[in-house]
Design a protein around this motif. Structure first.
Motif, short mmCIF file in Angstrom:
data_model
loop_
_atom_site.label_atom_id
_atom_site.label_comp_id
_atom_site.label_asym_id
_atom_site.label_seq_id
_atom_site.Cartn_x
_atom_site.Cartn_y
_atom_site.Cartn_z
N GLN A 1 -8.90 -4.38 -3.82
CA GLN A 1 -10.14 -3.76 -3.38
C GLN A 1 -10.79 -2.94 -4.51
OE1 GLN A 1 -11.50 -1.36 0.47
NE2 GLN A 1 -9.91 -2.83 0.90
N LYS B 1 -10.59 -10.73 -4.16
CA LYS B 1 -11.93 -10.30 -3.75
C LYS B 1 -13.04 -10.45 -4.80
CE LYS B 1 -10.32 -7.10 -0.17
NZ LYS B 1 -10.90 -7.31 1.14
N LEU C 1 -2.40 -0.98 2.56
CA LEU C 1 -2.59 -2.34 3.09
C LEU C 1 -2.39 -3.32 1.94
CD1 LEU C 1 -3.66 -4.37 5.35
CD2 LEU C 1 -5.83 -4.18 4.17
N ASP D 1 -2.07 -2.69 -6.76
CA ASP D 1 -2.85 -3.61 -5.94
C ASP D 1 -4.32 -3.25 -6.14
OD1 ASP D 1 -4.36 -4.70 -3.90
OD2 ASP D 1 -2.83 -4.45 -2.35
N GLY E 1 -5.82 -12.23 -1.70
CA GLY E 1 -5.14 -10.99 -2.03
C GLY E 1 -3.69 -10.97 -1.56
N SER E 2 -3.48 -11.45 -0.32
CA SER E 2 -2.11 -11.47 0.21
C SER E 2 -1.20 -12.28 -0.70
CB SER E 2 -2.08 -12.11 1.60
OG SER E 2 -2.85 -11.38 2.51
C1 LIG Z 1 -5.83 -3.50 -1.02
C2 LIG Z 1 -5.72 -4.85 -0.37
N1 LIG Z 1 -4.65 -5.62 -0.64
C3 LIG Z 1 -4.51 -6.84 -0.09
C4 LIG Z 1 -5.43 -7.34 0.80
C5 LIG Z 1 -5.25 -8.71 1.40
O1 LIG Z 1 -6.18 -9.59 0.83
P1 LIG Z 1 -6.56 -10.97 1.55
O2 LIG Z 1 -7.27 -10.65 2.81
O3 LIG Z 1 -7.45 -11.66 0.53
O4 LIG Z 1 -5.30 -11.72 1.76
C6 LIG Z 1 -6.56 -6.56 1.13
C7 LIG Z 1 -7.56 -7.05 2.08
O5 LIG Z 1 -8.44 -6.38 2.54
C8 LIG Z 1 -6.70 -5.28 0.51
O6 LIG Z 1 -7.75 -4.49 0.79
#
Ligand SMILES: Cc1ncc(COP(=O)(O)O)c(C=O)c1O
Length: 433
Positions: free
Chosen positions: A250, A276, A146, A247, A119-120
């Motif tokens: 989730q 995810k 987040l 985003d 996700g990041s």
């Molecule tokens: C809304 C959202 N964006 C980004 C991320 C980051 O994802 P990752 O942990 O796969 O890098 C998360 C992780 O929980 C998230 O909930």
């Protein structure tokens, strides 16, 4: 080799090894955590064979169920055929997946997808393409959102506990109040949020490349804006040439009762990010956008593992499964009943002060005499529910929101059983004198 054959070391030894060989930043839930050794659809199993209905699914990941054979069968088939080449060579699953997303899965004119691993990374890519397209440097984000752990995504993350880096670039992000405040109703909080956005846009609207939002804030405590919120926001941003990034890491893939969370709000974002649930446990991430915006990412960029045959074949199996089993509709219907059940508990127990969410993305806010007790009670509830065979999550800025994000295949009887157990656990909380 099955998990029965593996040398079993137990929870204490795992905690000790994490302490000795990991970093102190990571934590686990529970005073007495079980060692999870297996999973089957909506359930997890510990070292003693005890089963747990999983209402957190590895934080909204295993939406089609643990070790779902309809999906893992295709993962294994691909693993045995071809595992990895990198995108320098031609393989088919990645392009099949991109085509499938463009034709019938992604909303509107989002037709192009770049694959990554988390996700990041998906958000980092989205922010990059927004900068390249607009030729502007700064971003707008909502407070208590987040978006990730990389430098840029941490910069746009608004939850203090996840802003780990002391050297974040304070100039790059302007935060707007989110459409929620415990002291006012949702409509007023959303209006205040857009008023604040209007003020910022009037002052420096031409400096922003994009605004990044979660359609429903997950980690921030299951915050659902009013229906009109994102369409007004999008119109305001468009006037200043600012892109909107949804985003959906989730909220994506049926979790909220729509394929994507933003679809509840009747708009199409300029860029949509995902991770995810798309892999149901196999790492995958992606950012999708229009032909026009994608054309701006025209200097070399590549992800070694992004779009590899195994994750792409798995994601195709996930999409088939969601469609064949009608899981988006199920999330809306059965998830709606879960939220109703939580609201009934709110009416009965003063410890629950709010129930929020959509579909299978539900939150129940716990409040004790003060913030400390709210967080303590949340942990007590989690521990007791675990002992009764239910894995519940938690989130929220004060870590006092019970999070319910079960597999979308969870039978109603198990949800009913969870609500009954939660009723008992809430009834046993002792109020501080
Ligand atoms: C809304 C959202 N964006 C980004 C991320 C980051 O994802 P990752 O942990 O796969 O890098 C998360 C992780 O929980 C998230 O909930």
């Amino acid at each position: 080799m099955t998990h029965e054959d593996q040398a079993y070391i137990g929870p204490e030894a795992i905690v000790a090894k994490r302490k000795q060989y990991g970093y102190p930043c990571t934590a686990n839930f529970y005073k007495n955590p079980p060692q999870i050794v297996g999973g089957k659809m909506h359930k997890l199993y510990d070292q003693e064979g005890k089963s747990y209905v999983d209402f957190f699914t590895g934080v909204s990941v295993v939406a089609c169920g643990h070790c779902n054979e309809a999906i893992t069968g295709r993962t294994i088939e691909q693993l045995q055929k071809l595992q990895h080449t990198s995108t320098i060579y031609l393989t088919q699953p990645m392009v099949d997946l991109a085509e499938r997303l463009a034709n019938g899965i992604l909303p509107g004119n989002l037709k192009r997808t770049f694959f990554v691993n988390s996700g990041s990374e998906a958000n980092e890519g989205a922010l990059l393409v927004a900068r390249m397209h607009t030729k502007r440097r700064s971003f707008l984000a909502l407070e208590y959102g987040l978006h990730g752990r990389t430098f840029l995504t941490m910069n746009v993350t608004g939850i203090p506990m996840w802003r780990t880096d002391d050297f974040l670039d304070k100039e790059v992000t302007t935060f707007i109040p989110r459409p929620y405040d415990a002291s006012m109703d949702v409509e007023s909080a959303a209006r205040r949020s857009l008023d604040a956005l209007a003020d910022v846009l009037a002052e420096k609207g031409d400096t922003f490349a994009a605004m990044i939002v979660e359609p429903i804030q997950g980690n921030g405590g299951m915050i659902v804006p009013p229906d009109w919120y994102f369409s007004e926001m999008k119109a305001m941003l468009e006037k200043h040439g600012i892109l909107l990034i949804a985003d959906e890491i989730q909220t994506g893939y049926g979790r909220t009762g729509r394929m994507f969370g933003i679809e509840h709000f009747g708009i199409v974002p300029d860029i949509l990010t995902m991770a995810k649930a798309l892999g149901n446990g196999i790492p995958i991430g992606a950012f999708s956008t229009t032909d026009e915006i994608a054309a701006s990412l025209n200097r070399p960029s590549a992800s070694t593992f992004g779009g590899n045959p195994v994750s792409s074949a798995t994601a195709l199996a996930v999409l088939d499964y969601i469609e064949q089993e009608g899981l988006v509709e199920r999330s809306q219907h059965i998830g709606g009943k879960l939220i109703e059940g939580l609201k009934e508990l709110q009416a009965k127990h003063s410890a629950i002060v709010d129930v929020r969410g959509k579909g299978f993305m539900a939150g129940a806010e716990v409040r004790g005499a003060d913030d400390q007790q709210s967080a303590e009670w949340t942990d007590i509830i989690l521990e007791n529910m675990k002992d009764r065979g239910f894995i519940i999550g938690k989130n929220g800025v004060g870590r006092n929101v019970l999070a319910f994000q079960p597999a979308m295949v969870t039978p109603w009887e198990d949800i009913e059983a969870m609500l009954k157990a939660l009723d008992e656990v809430l009834g046993s909380l002792t109020h501080r004198k």
